[in-house]
Motif scaffolding. Structure first.
Motif, short mmCIF file in Angstrom:
data_model
loop_
_atom_site.label_atom_id
_atom_site.label_comp_id
_atom_site.label_asym_id
_atom_site.label_seq_id
_atom_site.Cartn_x
_atom_site.Cartn_y
_atom_site.Cartn_z
N LEU A 220 0.70 -1.04 0.12
CA LEU A 220 -0.07 0.02 0.04
C LEU A 220 0.78 1.45 -0.07
N THR A 221 2.10 1.34 0.81
CA THR A 221 2.91 2.30 0.64
C THR A 221 3.28 2.87 -0.68
N SER A 222 3.80 1.73 -1.52
CA SER A 222 4.19 1.72 -2.96
C SER A 222 2.80 2.48 -3.69
N VAL A 223 1.60 1.98 -3.48
CA VAL A 223 0.82 2.61 -4.09
C VAL A 223 0.53 3.91 -3.67
N PHE A 224 0.66 4.25 -2.44
CA PHE A 224 0.69 5.78 -2.11
C PHE A 224 1.69 6.67 -2.72
N VAL A 225 3.00 5.99 -2.81
CA VAL A 225 4.16 6.83 -3.43
C VAL A 225 3.64 7.02 -4.89
N GLY A 226 3.24 5.89 -5.73
CA GLY A 226 2.76 6.30 -6.97
C GLY A 226 1.63 7.47 -7.18
N ALA A 227 0.67 7.37 -6.17
CA ALA A 227 -0.46 8.32 -6.45
C ALA A 227 0.09 9.77 -5.82
N GLY A 228 1.04 9.85 -4.94
CA GLY A 228 1.40 10.99 -4.55
C GLY A 228 2.18 11.70 -5.47
N VAL A 229 3.29 10.83 -6.10
CA VAL A 229 4.02 11.48 -7.25
C VAL A 229 3.20 11.89 -8.34
N GLY A 230 2.07 11.00 -8.79
CA GLY A 230 1.25 11.17 -9.99
C GLY A 230 0.67 12.58 -9.75
N LEU A 231 -0.01 12.87 -8.37
CA LEU A 231 -0.65 14.07 -7.99
C LEU A 231 0.46 15.16 -8.26
N ARG A 232 1.67 14.95 -7.79
CA ARG A 232 2.57 16.16 -7.91
C ARG A 232 2.96 16.58 -9.27
N ILE A 233 3.07 15.53 -10.43
CA ILE A 233 2.84 15.80 -11.59
C ILE A 233 2.02 16.75 -12.14
N GLY A 234 0.57 16.32 -11.68
CA GLY A 234 -0.56 17.07 -12.15
C GLY A 234 -0.67 18.48 -11.54
N TRP A 235 -0.12 18.66 -10.28
CA TRP A 235 0.04 19.91 -9.54
C TRP A 235 0.95 20.76 -10.27
#
Length: 330
Positions: A220-235
C-alpha cells in the motif's frame, strides 16, 4: 575509370585504416592518421559509387568506413556505475523530495479505510449492497484466507506483482489529470473497506489483520507513493512556480515520476514475494507481521533516511544524471 588500378593504388591506405580501426588504444599521431584515412576512404567510396559501383568493393569499403567512423566517434557501452548511482542517489533522493505528497496520501487513505471498515462492520446492511449474505459467509469462513494459497507461490507472486505495478503505473500516468488518481484510490479503498468491514463485523478482524499486514504495509505504501508522485505531476501545470513555464514544470515533474516508477517496480516485486511466501506461510502470525513490518521499515529508512542524505548531495532526476551509457576513453 579503371577500377582495378584505382583499387590497387589505394589498397595500402585501406589496409592501414583497418588496422588502426581495430586497435583499442591509439597514440595522438595515430588518432590523427585515423581521421585522415577515414576522410580519404569516404571520398574513395563516393567516387567508386558514382563511377564504377562494383557491389563487392562498395560493400567492403562501406564496412570499413562505418567501422572507422565508430572508432573515431566512440561507441556507447553499458556501464554499471550509473545503475549504482540510480539506487544510491537518484531514486532515494527523489523519494525524499516527494515525501510530503505520498505521506499525505497515505495518511488520508489509511484514515478513510479505517473509518470505512468500522462503518461497514457496524452497519451490516452496507455490505449487502456489494455482496450477498452467502458470499459474505464464504469470505469469512474460507475465501479470504484461501485467496493467498489458491495458486502456486511463484505464480501468485507474479500475478500480484503485475496487478500492483499496473495500479501504481496508472496512478502515476493519470496524475497529470489529477481526478483519475482519486478514482483509482477510491476503488481500492472501497474494496478494502467492504472486505475488512465484513471480516471485522463477523469477529474475524484478527484474521484480516494477520493476512493483510505482512505484505500490505509495503504494498500500500508503494501505491501511495505512485499516487502522491502522480498528483505532484498534475499539480505542476496548475502551479508551476516562479521562473518556469507550465511545460517546463510538467516535464521536470514527469522525469521525476518516471524515475520513481522504475524504483517502484522492484519495491512491488518485494511486496509480491512477501505476499506469496510470507503471508500464507505457517509461521506464527506475530512473526509474519514482524517480517512485513521489517521490510516496510527498511523501505522507509531508504526513502526518508538515506534519501535525505542523497537530497543534501543535490541529486536530481534529470535524464543526464541517470543515463545508462557512457563514452569510452581513448
Amino acid at each position: 575509370m579503371d577500377l582495378d588500378v584505382y583499387v590497387a593504388e589505394r589498397r595500402g591506405e585501406w589496409n592501414r585504416l583497418e588496422r588502426l580501426t581495430r586497435r583499442r588504444r591509439l597514440t595522438p599521431d595515430e588518432a590523427d592518421e585515423l581521421v585522415l584515412l577515414y576522410q580519404r576512404a569516404a571520398t574513395h567510396l563516393s567516387v567508386i559509387r558514382s563511377r564504377s559501383p562494383d557491389p563487392v568493393i562498395v560493400a567492403n569499403l562501406s564496412r570499413l568506413v562505418l567501422g572507422a567512423r565508430a572508432a573515431i566517434t566512440g561507441s556507447r557501452r553499458f556501464s554499471w556505475a550509473p545503475v549504482g548511482r540510480f539506487f544510491t542517489t537518484a531514486l532515494p533522493g527523489e523519494l525524499y523530495r516527494t515525501r510530503w505528497w505520498w505521506i499525505s496520501v497515505g495518511v488520508i487513505c489509511v484514515a478513510l479505510a479505517t473509518a470505512m471498515i468500522q462503518y461497514v462492520a457496524a452497519n451490516p446492511g452496507v455490505a449487502d449492497m456489494f455482496m450477498s449474505e452467502e458470499q459474505q459467509q464464504r469470505l469469512v469462513a474460507n475465501d479470504f484466507v484461501a485467496y493467498y494459497s489458491e495458486f502456486r507461490a511463484q505464480n501468485f507472486a507474479a500475478a500480484v506483482w503485475t496487478n500492483n505495478a499496473l495500479l501504481t503505473a496508472q496512478c502515476l500516468a493519470s496524475g497529470v489529470l489529477i481526478l483519475p488518481v482519486f478514482y483509482l484510490l477510491g476503488s481500492n479503498l472501497l474494496s478494502i473497506g467492504v472486505t475488512g468491514g465484513v471480516m471485522v463485523g463477523a469477529g474475524a478482524g484478527d484474521t484480516f489483520l494477520t493476512y493483510i499486514a505482512p505484505h500490505g504495509l509495503l504494498e500500500l505504501t508503494s501505491v501511495f507513493v505512485g499516487a502522491g508522485v502522480g498528483l505532484r505531476i498534475g499539480w505542476a501545470w496548475i502551479a508551476p512556480g516562479p521562473f518556469r513555464t507550465r511545460g517546463q514544470a510538467l516535464a521536470e515533474r514527469a522525469r521525476s515520476g518516471m524515475l520513481v516508477a522504475l524504483g517502484l517496480v522492484l519495491v512491488l516485486l518485494v511486496a509480491g514475494l512477501v505476499e506469496a511466501y510470507v503471508t500464507p506461510s505457517p509461521l506464527p502470525a506475530s512473526l509474519r507481521i514482524a517480517l512485513g513490518a521489517l521490510v516496510w521499515l527498511g523501505f522507509l529508512g531508504y526513502a526518508l533516511g538515506y534519501g535525505a542524505l542523497a537530497h543534501h548531495r543535490r541529486t536530481t532526476a534529470d535524464l543526464d544524471d541517470i543515463a545508462l551509457t557512457e563514452l569510452p576513453q581513448r
